[in-house]
Design a protein around this motif. Structure first.
Motif, mmCIF file in Angstrom:
data_model
loop_
_atom_site.group_PDB
_atom_site.id
_atom_site.type_symbol
_atom_site.label_atom_id
_atom_site.label_comp_id
_atom_site.label_asym_id
_atom_site.label_seq_id
_atom_site.Cartn_x
_atom_site.Cartn_y
_atom_site.Cartn_z
ATOM 1 N N LEU A 34 -20.268 49.799 -1.651
ATOM 2 C CA LEU A 34 -20.539 51.222 -1.455
ATOM 3 C C LEU A 34 -19.373 51.919 -0.763
ATOM 4 N N ILE A 35 -18.823 51.291 0.270
ATOM 5 C CA ILE A 35 -17.704 51.897 0.999
ATOM 6 C C ILE A 35 -16.484 52.020 0.092
ATOM 7 N N HIS A 36 -16.205 50.975 -0.665
ATOM 8 C CA HIS A 36 -15.049 51.022 -1.562
ATOM 9 C C HIS A 36 -15.286 51.992 -2.725
ATOM 10 N N ARG A 37 -16.524 52.172 -3.117
ATOM 11 C CA ARG A 37 -16.835 53.173 -4.143
ATOM 12 C C ARG A 37 -16.490 54.573 -3.603
ATOM 13 N N LEU A 38 -16.860 54.828 -2.363
ATOM 14 C CA LEU A 38 -16.498 56.089 -1.726
ATOM 15 C C LEU A 38 -14.985 56.285 -1.746
ATOM 16 N N ILE A 42 -12.533 59.074 -3.850
ATOM 17 C CA ILE A 42 -11.702 60.041 -3.124
ATOM 18 C C ILE A 42 -10.209 59.803 -3.381
ATOM 19 N N GLN A 43 -9.780 58.551 -3.287
ATOM 20 C CA GLN A 43 -8.347 58.267 -3.348
ATOM 21 C C GLN A 43 -7.813 58.078 -4.764
ATOM 22 N N VAL A 44 -8.636 57.571 -5.664
ATOM 23 C CA VAL A 44 -8.166 57.298 -7.027
ATOM 24 C C VAL A 44 -8.611 58.394 -7.993
ATOM 25 N N GLU A 45 -9.890 58.773 -7.913
ATOM 26 C CA GLU A 45 -10.405 59.791 -8.834
ATOM 27 C C GLU A 45 -10.231 61.213 -8.292
ATOM 28 N N HIS A 46 -9.772 61.313 -7.037
ATOM 29 C CA HIS A 46 -9.481 62.612 -6.394
ATOM 30 C C HIS A 46 -10.710 63.527 -6.334
ATOM 31 N N VAL A 47 -11.858 62.900 -6.085
ATOM 32 C CA VAL A 47 -13.087 63.657 -5.862
ATOM 33 C C VAL A 47 -13.094 64.149 -4.413
ATOM 34 N N SER A 48 -13.493 65.373 -4.194
ATOM 35 C CA SER A 48 -13.566 65.899 -2.833
ATOM 36 C C SER A 48 -14.609 65.129 -2.024
ATOM 37 N N PRO A 49 -14.292 64.770 -0.767
ATOM 38 C CA PRO A 49 -15.296 64.092 0.069
ATOM 39 C C PRO A 49 -16.579 64.901 0.223
ATOM 40 N N LEU A 50 -16.462 66.228 0.077
ATOM 41 C CA LEU A 50 -17.628 67.095 0.223
ATOM 42 C C LEU A 50 -18.497 67.127 -1.025
ATOM 43 N N SER A 51 -18.033 66.443 -2.089
ATOM 44 C CA SER A 51 -18.796 66.408 -3.341
ATOM 45 C C SER A 51 -19.563 65.100 -3.513
ATOM 46 N N ILE A 52 -19.537 64.255 -2.478
ATOM 47 C CA ILE A 52 -20.188 62.947 -2.550
ATOM 48 C C ILE A 52 -21.341 62.903 -1.551
ATOM 49 N N MET A 53 -22.491 62.410 -2.002
ATOM 50 C CA MET A 53 -23.610 62.163 -1.097
ATOM 51 C C MET A 53 -23.952 60.681 -1.145
ATOM 52 N N ALA A 54 -23.992 60.055 0.016
ATOM 53 C CA ALA A 54 -24.373 58.644 0.130
ATOM 54 C C ALA A 54 -25.634 58.553 0.971
ATOM 55 N N GLN A 70 -14.731 55.932 7.294
ATOM 56 C CA GLN A 70 -13.682 56.597 8.078
ATOM 57 C C GLN A 70 -12.517 55.661 8.331
ATOM 58 N N LYS A 71 -12.809 54.393 8.610
ATOM 59 C CA LYS A 71 -11.762 53.405 8.873
ATOM 60 C C LYS A 71 -10.957 53.111 7.617
ATOM 61 N N LEU A 72 -11.639 53.000 6.484
ATOM 62 C CA LEU A 72 -10.955 52.684 5.235
ATOM 63 C C LEU A 72 -10.127 53.862 4.730
ATOM 64 N N LEU A 73 -10.664 55.076 4.875
ATOM 65 C CA LEU A 73 -9.998 56.269 4.342
ATOM 66 C C LEU A 73 -8.979 56.864 5.310
ATOM 67 N N GLN A 74 -9.109 56.485 6.599
ATOM 68 C CA GLN A 74 -8.233 57.030 7.627
ATOM 69 C C GLN A 74 -8.359 58.553 7.744
ATOM 70 N N VAL A 75 -9.569 59.060 7.491
ATOM 71 C CA VAL A 75 -9.872 60.477 7.680
ATOM 72 C C VAL A 75 -11.258 60.586 8.313
ATOM 73 N N SER A 76 -11.534 61.734 8.911
ATOM 74 C CA SER A 76 -12.835 61.939 9.534
ATOM 75 C C SER A 76 -13.934 62.005 8.485
ATOM 76 N N ALA A 77 -15.040 61.331 8.768
ATOM 77 C CA ALA A 77 -16.181 61.343 7.836
ATOM 78 C C ALA A 77 -17.292 62.264 8.335
ATOM 79 N N ARG A 78 -17.010 63.065 9.349
ATOM 80 C CA ARG A 78 -18.049 63.905 9.960
ATOM 81 C C ARG A 78 -18.648 64.902 8.972
ATOM 82 N N SER A 79 -17.795 65.435 8.091
ATOM 83 C CA SER A 79 -18.272 66.485 7.183
ATOM 84 C C SER A 79 -18.896 65.932 5.911
#
Length: 548
Positions: A34-38, A42-54, A70-79
């Motif tokens: 699931l984490i790698h799917r996220l 985001i990183q390969v398919e360039h989907v906006s993080p705000l367009s994903i619901m988990a 957040q650790k894998l993406l190196q960005v904040s996951a708050r939003s």
């Protein structure tokens, strides 16, 4: 990104064309998938993080998913939209309370308060609680909501028993609507109705949340699956992860058949099986495979491991529960005598009542132990008392909160006075707080009772005015001090008193450390509203167990 995943995990992460069902056996790395799917989206398919619901089932799992993402993406996951079904439903209702037909400052009702309210309403209806038990009524109401049913949609009204349960449901729901209360089961039903009754809003979220990931899909109930289907529509991309062999919550509404319905309801579903286990030895997996193969209507998989066979499984058939406890503790003693550590040993039992004999034999053997589980922090009486004062400060029309603390600590407001307030509230169709104001204004109660109720209401009003600009931690400390809860609990036996006081201190610490989540901030919530909702959602995770 995919190099350290096995072939099946890679397929689950990178397959994008069409709906995807991932059959994930125990210990097969589904959270990693699931984490790698996220990350892949985001990183390969360039989907906006705000367009994903988990979506997952527990706050702990949601927190872990957010932290690992957040650790894998190196960005904040708050939003990001990562949370439990009920947490996300709550977020939607806070953002769209008006469209949902709710009061802006609605409160979440926990299982204990729900039971107390239902029990009182049954009594007020003049029904015999031996024939119409409050616990059974609570189960009935929650089960109907899990099925997506309001009272008017329930059939077989020609059956007198069903008609009476529906009547209790109607009375209870009217009470909650008037008081601005939403119970745990109602969160999802209202979130579903929000989209059902507002097509433009639904279209907005379908366009906004284009990728949906669902964990523990085998545990979804009817309303959760309906909610998923409504969001996904015909164009959304959805991945569900589950294991029909691990479905154990049917008794509280989970429908494992949703996994089979997924193939029926969506065209061109692709299925990926995660069968390689990274947790257990071969002998354990062989036994598990042999046992579960007896189940009917399985989707089918066979767990295996690249590790060795491991130790053989031992089975001991005890004569009785005393023999069972003796055998287990003797084996633990042998384990410890070999120089092994006690923290590497666990005893797992089916029901809480079974712990007593194990504890007794462990004590005889002078083996230190810790019992995990039991009552959660936000379910403890002293915590709920303190939070009830805060709920009243936030919303004076919260009847459940008012009833809980109107005479806690004792202030001379007895059941007769409370009954008078309830009668006035029912006859005037007013919340309890407003009914109390009317009783005082019209001198309906005796002078002593009037003075006591007025003093209580003045206490709450004064705290609200005094603490308006205080930090959340100071508000919590102020409520505990001004309500004199500590003095109240100091009258109890020493050990119990010390535990309660320590818990209240920890509640202050929790309030001081609380950080307003970004999603709550975006929903227009302040620190107090967010903290109270957080506490209710934490307590709500045991809602299902409370119905049993």
């Amino acid at each position: 990104m995919l190099s350290h995943l096995n072939p099946e995990q890679r397929a689950a992460v990178s397959t994008l064309d069409g709906p995807l069902l991932v059959l994930a056996g125990a210990g097969s790395g589904k959270t990693r998938v699931l984490i790698h799917r996220l990350a892949w989206l985001i990183q390969v398919e360039h989907v906006s993080p705000l367009s994903i619901m988990a979506v997952t089932f527990t706050n702990k799992a949601a927190g872990e998913m957010r932290e690992r993402a957040q650790k894998l993406l190196q960005v904040s996951a708050r939003s990001m939209w990562i949370g439990t079904f009920h947490g996300i439903a709550h977020r939607l209702l806070r953002m769209h309370w008006e469209e949902a037909g709710l009061q802006e400052n609605f409160q979440i009702l926990d299982s204990d308060d729900q039971h107390r309210i239902i029990r009182r309403l049954i009594k007020e209806e003049g029904l015999d609680e031996a024939q119409w038990p409050a616990r059974q009524a609570q189960w009935y109401i929650n089960a109907r909501k899990d099925e997506g049913q309001r009272p008017g949609a329930i059939e077989h009204m020609d059956n007198p028993m069903t008609a009476q349960w529906v009547r209790i449901y109607e009375i209870y729901q009217a009470y909650c609507d008037r008081a601005g209360l939403v119970d745990f089961a109602d969160l999802l039903l209202r979130a579903h109705e929000l989209w059902l009754n507002n097509p433009k809003l639904l279209d907005h979220y379908r366009g906004r949340l284009t990728h949906l990931l669902v964990d523990e899909f085998q545990d979804t109930n009817a309303i959760q699956y309906a909610w998923i289907r409504m969001l996904v529509g015909t164009d959304g991309k959805v991945l569900v992860v589950g294991d029909d062999d691990q479905s154990i919550y049917g008794w509280r509404g989970a429908q494992v058949e949703n996994m089979q319905h997924f193939n029926r309801d969506y065209a061109d579903v692709k299925t990926v099986k995660l069968e390689q286990n990274y947790r257990s030895t071969g002998n354990i997996l062989n036994a598990a495979n042999a046992l579960i193969s007896n189940n009917d209507d399985r989707l089918g998989k066979n767990l295996f491991t690249a590790d060795g066979e491991g130790s053989k499984i031992s089975l001991y058939s005890a004569f009785n529960e005393q023999d069972e406890a003796r055998f287990v503790v003797e084996h633990i003693e042998q384990w410890l005598a070999k120089g092994r550590r006690a923290e590497e040993t666990a005893i797992i039992y089916r029901t809480t009542a079974q712990s007593r004999l194990f504890e007794e034999y462990l004590l005889r053997a002078s083996i230190a132990y810790r019992v995990y589980g039991g009552q959660r922090f936000f379910e403890r009486a002293e915590i709920k008392d303190a939070l009830a004062y805060l709920r009243l400060i936030q919303n004076p029309n919260d009847d459940a909160a008012m009833e809980r603390v109107i005479n806690t600590p004792t202030r001379g407001i007895g059941q007769k006075t409370v009954s008078t307030l309830r009668l006035q509230a029912r006859e005037s169709s007013l919340p309890l707080w407003q009914a109390a104001q009317e009783c005082i204004k019209q001198n309906i109660m005796p002078a002593r009772a009037t003075a006591a109720v007025h003093a209580f209401m003045q206490l709450v009003t004064d705290m609200k005015e005094q603490m308006g600009d205080w930090t959340l931690g100071n508000q919590m400390q102020g409520v505990i001090e001004n309500s004199q809860l500590v003095t109240h609990y100091e009258k109890e036996p020493r050990e119990k008193m010390e535990s309660r006081v320590e818990n209240l201190r920890e509640l202050v610490n929790a309030a001081e450390a609380f950080v307003l989540p970004l999603e709550d901030e975006e929903a227009g919530m302040n620190d107090l509203q967010s903290f109270l909702s957080h506490a209710a959602l934490e307590a709500g995770e045991t809602q299902g167990e409370a119905w049993d």
